[in-house]
Design a protein around this motif. Structure first.
Motif, PDB file in Angstrom:
ATOM      1  N   ALA A 269       0.856  -1.181   0.000  1.00  0.00           N
ATOM      2  CA  ALA A 269       0.000   0.000   0.000  1.00  0.00           C
ATOM      3  C   ALA A 269       0.891   1.230   0.000  1.00  0.00           C
ATOM      4  N   GLY A 270       0.391   2.322  -0.525  1.00  0.00           N
ATOM      5  CA  GLY A 270       1.180   3.549  -0.499  1.00  0.00           C
ATOM      6  C   GLY A 270       0.572   4.609  -1.383  1.00  0.00           C
ATOM      7  N   ARG A 271       1.053   5.824  -1.208  1.00  0.00           N
ATOM      8  CA  ARG A 271       0.633   6.916  -2.066  1.00  0.00           C
ATOM      9  C   ARG A 271       0.953   6.614  -3.511  1.00  0.00           C
ATOM     10  N   SER A 272       0.185   7.181  -4.429  1.00  0.00           N
ATOM     11  CA  SER A 272       0.527   7.078  -5.836  1.00  0.00           C
ATOM     12  C   SER A 272       1.906   7.687  -6.029  1.00  0.00           C
ATOM     13  N   ASN A 273       2.654   7.070  -6.920  1.00  0.00           N
ATOM     14  CA  ASN A 273       3.958   7.615  -7.290  1.00  0.00           C
ATOM     15  C   ASN A 273       5.101   7.302  -6.323  1.00  0.00           C
ATOM     16  N   VAL A 274       4.846   6.538  -5.270  1.00  0.00           N
ATOM     17  CA  VAL A 274       5.950   6.192  -4.371  1.00  0.00           C
ATOM     18  C   VAL A 274       6.835   5.091  -4.972  1.00  0.00           C
ATOM     19  N   GLY A 275       6.309   4.443  -6.014  1.00  0.00           N
ATOM     20  CA  GLY A 275       7.115   3.412  -6.680  1.00  0.00           C
ATOM     21  C   GLY A 275       6.638   1.993  -6.442  1.00  0.00           C
ATOM     22  N   LYS A 276       5.359   1.832  -6.071  1.00  0.00           N
ATOM     23  CA  LYS A 276       4.853   0.481  -5.803  1.00  0.00           C
ATOM     24  C   LYS A 276       4.992  -0.424  -7.020  1.00  0.00           C
ATOM     25  N   SER A 277       4.569   0.077  -8.184  1.00  0.00           N
ATOM     26  CA  SER A 277       4.649  -0.825  -9.341  1.00  0.00           C
ATOM     27  C   SER A 277       6.090  -1.077  -9.767  1.00  0.00           C
ATOM     28  N   SER A 278       6.971  -0.114  -9.533  1.00  0.00           N
ATOM     29  CA  SER A 278       8.397  -0.350  -9.817  1.00  0.00           C
ATOM     30  C   SER A 278       8.948  -1.460  -8.925  1.00  0.00           C
ATOM     31  N   ILE A 279       8.498  -1.478  -7.676  1.00  0.00           N
ATOM     32  CA  ILE A 279       8.975  -2.491  -6.732  1.00  0.00           C
ATOM     33  C   ILE A 279       8.479  -3.874  -7.138  1.00  0.00           C
ATOM     34  N   VAL A 280       7.182  -3.947  -7.455  1.00  0.00           N
ATOM     35  CA  VAL A 280       6.606  -5.227  -7.874  1.00  0.00           C
ATOM     36  C   VAL A 280       7.320  -5.720  -9.134  1.00  0.00           C
TER      37      VAL A 280
ATOM     38  N   ALA B 172      12.689  -1.529   5.411  1.00  0.00           N
ATOM     39  CA  ALA B 172      13.507  -1.880   4.249  1.00  0.00           C
ATOM     40  C   ALA B 172      13.786  -0.653   3.386  1.00  0.00           C
ATOM     41  N   PRO B 173      14.982  -0.045   3.561  1.00  0.00           N
ATOM     42  CA  PRO B 173      15.367   1.068   2.692  1.00  0.00           C
ATOM     43  C   PRO B 173      15.830   0.512   1.347  1.00  0.00           C
ATOM     44  N   ILE B 174      15.193   0.943   0.278  1.00  0.00           N
ATOM     45  CA  ILE B 174      15.517   0.378  -1.040  1.00  0.00           C
ATOM     46  C   ILE B 174      15.515   1.469  -2.111  1.00  0.00           C
ATOM     47  N   SER B 175      15.989   1.099  -3.289  1.00  0.00           N
ATOM     48  CA  SER B 175      15.820   1.947  -4.461  1.00  0.00           C
ATOM     49  C   SER B 175      15.413   1.056  -5.632  1.00  0.00           C
ATOM     50  N   ALA B 176      14.135   1.092  -5.943  1.00  0.00           N
ATOM     51  CA  ALA B 176      13.650   0.260  -7.049  1.00  0.00           C
ATOM     52  C   ALA B 176      14.312   0.700  -8.349  1.00  0.00           C
TER      53      ALA B 176
ATOM     54  N   ALA C 237       2.076  -7.453   4.956  1.00  0.00           N
ATOM     55  CA  ALA C 237       1.540  -6.181   4.488  1.00  0.00           C
ATOM     56  C   ALA C 237       2.657  -5.153   4.587  1.00  0.00           C
ATOM     57  N   ALA C 238       2.803  -4.366   3.532  1.00  0.00           N
ATOM     58  CA  ALA C 238       3.865  -3.363   3.527  1.00  0.00           C
ATOM     59  C   ALA C 238       3.289  -2.011   3.152  1.00  0.00           C
ATOM     60  N   ILE C 239       3.771  -0.989   3.850  1.00  0.00           N
ATOM     61  CA  ILE C 239       3.452   0.362   3.428  1.00  0.00           C
ATOM     62  C   ILE C 239       4.706   0.892   2.730  1.00  0.00           C
ATOM     63  N   VAL C 240       4.515   1.441   1.537  1.00  0.00           N
ATOM     64  CA  VAL C 240       5.653   1.980   0.792  1.00  0.00           C
ATOM     65  C   VAL C 240       5.619   3.496   0.916  1.00  0.00           C
ATOM     66  N   VAL C 241       6.775   4.077   1.284  1.00  0.00           N
ATOM     67  CA  VAL C 241       6.853   5.538   1.370  1.00  0.00           C
ATOM     68  C   VAL C 241       8.027   6.039   0.533  1.00  0.00           C
ATOM     69  N   ASP C 242       7.942   7.313   0.175  1.00  0.00           N
ATOM     70  CA  ASP C 242       8.997   7.964  -0.609  1.00  0.00           C
ATOM     71  C   ASP C 242       9.981   8.604   0.376  1.00  0.00           C
ATOM     72  N   ALA C 243      11.234   8.142   0.326  1.00  0.00           N
ATOM     73  CA  ALA C 243      12.246   8.631   1.267  1.00  0.00           C
ATOM     74  C   ALA C 243      12.386  10.147   1.212  1.00  0.00           C
ATOM     75  N   GLY C 244      12.158  10.716   0.037  1.00  0.00           N
ATOM     76  CA  GLY C 244      12.401  12.132  -0.148  1.00  0.00           C
ATOM     77  C   GLY C 244      11.276  13.045   0.303  1.00  0.00           C
ATOM     78  N   SER C 245      10.072  12.505   0.460  1.00  0.00           N
ATOM     79  CA  SER C 245       8.965  13.419   0.755  1.00  0.00           C
ATOM     80  C   SER C 245       8.064  13.013   1.917  1.00  0.00           C
TER      81      SER C 245
ATOM     82  N   VAL D 263       8.491  -0.001   3.766  1.00  0.00           N
ATOM     83  CA  VAL D 263       9.407  -0.035   2.640  1.00  0.00           C
ATOM     84  C   VAL D 263       9.696   1.414   2.250  1.00  0.00           C
ATOM     85  N   VAL D 264      10.922   1.836   2.481  1.00  0.00           N
ATOM     86  CA  VAL D 264      11.303   3.215   2.182  1.00  0.00           C
ATOM     87  C   VAL D 264      11.995   3.219   0.827  1.00  0.00           C
ATOM     88  N   ASN D 265      11.239   3.624  -0.191  1.00  0.00           N
ATOM     89  CA  ASN D 265      11.769   3.592  -1.559  1.00  0.00           C
ATOM     90  C   ASN D 265      12.414   4.939  -1.916  1.00  0.00           C
ATOM     91  N   LYS D 266      13.108   4.959  -3.012  1.00  0.00           N
ATOM     92  CA  LYS D 266      13.777   6.159  -3.538  1.00  0.00           C
ATOM     93  C   LYS D 266      14.908   6.621  -2.632  1.00  0.00           C
TER      94      LYS D 266
END
Ligand code: GDP
Length: 194
Positions: A7-18, A165-169, A86-94, A128-131
Motif C-alpha cells: 500500500a502507499g501513495r501514488s507515485n511512491v514506486g509500488k509498481s516499480s517495486i513489484v 527496508a530502505p531500497i531503491s527500485a 503487508a507493507a506500506i511503501v513511502v517515498d524517502a524524499g517526501s 518499505v522506504v523507496n527512492k
C-alpha cells in the motif's frame, strides 16, 4: 502461495517495486485514471499485490480518497487469513514533509491510518522506504529515523531491520526488502500456522 500486499501513495514506486521483485513487465508510471482494483503479479509461490494508490492529485475529492481507503481496508479484512505480509511503501524524499504538513492541519495522513490499520490486524507491517537514491549517504540514518518515528516506531531504525527496508527500485537495490521477505517466508514454512 505466499502473499505480500503493498500500500502507499501514488507515485511512491509500488509498481516499480513489484516489477523489480518479479522481473515481470508491470506498467510503471502514469496510469490512465486511477486503478481501484488491486493488481496481482505472481513469481513462483510469491504473490505480490499492488493495492490502489492514494493521494493521487492534490485537491482530489476527499470522497475519492475515502473510496480508496475503504477498498484497501476491505481487501485486507477479507484476505486476512491468506495475506502473509503487508507493507506500506513511502517515498524517502517526501514522506516526512507530507506527514508534517497534514499534521499542521490537524489531520492524519492516509499512510499512517493504513499502517495503524495493518498493525491492528496483527500483520506487523513492513515499512518499505523507496527512492533512497534521492538521499545523500550521510543523511540516510537520520531520514530513516525520522520516517519510522512518524509511523510510531522508536528510533534508531536499525533496531527494526526486520520491519524497515530502505531500497531503491530505480537502482535495482532491493536487498533489504529481499532479505526480510526471505526470513518471513522461511519462518512461515517452519510454522504453517504463522
Ligand atoms: P506507483 O504509482 O507507486 O506504482 O509508482 P511507480 O512505480 O509508477 O513510480 C512512480 C515514479 O517514481 C516513476 O517515475 C518511477 O520511475 C519513479 N521511481 C520508482 N522507484 C524509484 C526509486 O527508487 N528512485 C527514484 N528516484 N525514482 C523512482
Amino acid at each position: 502461495d505466499f502473499e505480500i500486499v503493498f500500500a502507499g501513495r501514488s507515485n511512491v514506486g509500488k509498481s516499480s517495486i513489484v516489477k523489480a521483485l518479479s522481473g515481470s513487465k508491470v506498467k510503471v508510471g502514469k496510469r490512465p485514471g486511477v486503478t481501484l482494483k488491486p493488481t496481482h503479479v505472481k513469481k513462483g509461490e510469491l504473490v505480490m499485490t499492488d493495492l490502489p494508490g492514494f493521494g493521487f492529485m492534490n485537491g482530489v475529492k476527499e470522497r475519492k480518497q475515502d473510496i480508496v481507503k475503504d477498498k484497501i481496508v476491505r481487501y485486507i479484512e477479507e484476505g486476512k487469513q491468506r495475506i502473509n505480509i503487508a507493507a506500506i511503501v513511502v517515498d524517502a524524499g517526501s514522506f516526512v514533509e507530507v506527514v508534517d504538513r497534514w499534521d499542521q492541519r490537524g489531520e492524519l495522513p492516509i499512510d499512517i491510518e493504513i499502517f495503524d490499520f495493518f498493525t491492528e490486524m496483527d500483520l506487523e507491517p513492513l515499512i518499505v522506504v523507496n527512492k533512497m537514491d534521492k538521499i545523500k549517504d550521510k543523511d540516510q540514518d537520520r531520514v530513516l529515523d525520522d520516517i519510522i518515528e512518524r509511523l510510531g516506531l522508536f528510533p534508531p531504525w536499525r533496531q527494526w531491520i526486520d520491519r524497515v527496508a530502505p531500497i531503491s527500485a530505480k537502482k535495482g537495490d532491493l536487498q533489504a526488502l529481499n532479505s526480510i521477505l526471505r526470513k518471513r517466508i522461511h519462518s512461515a514454512k517452519r510454522d504453517p500456522l504463522l
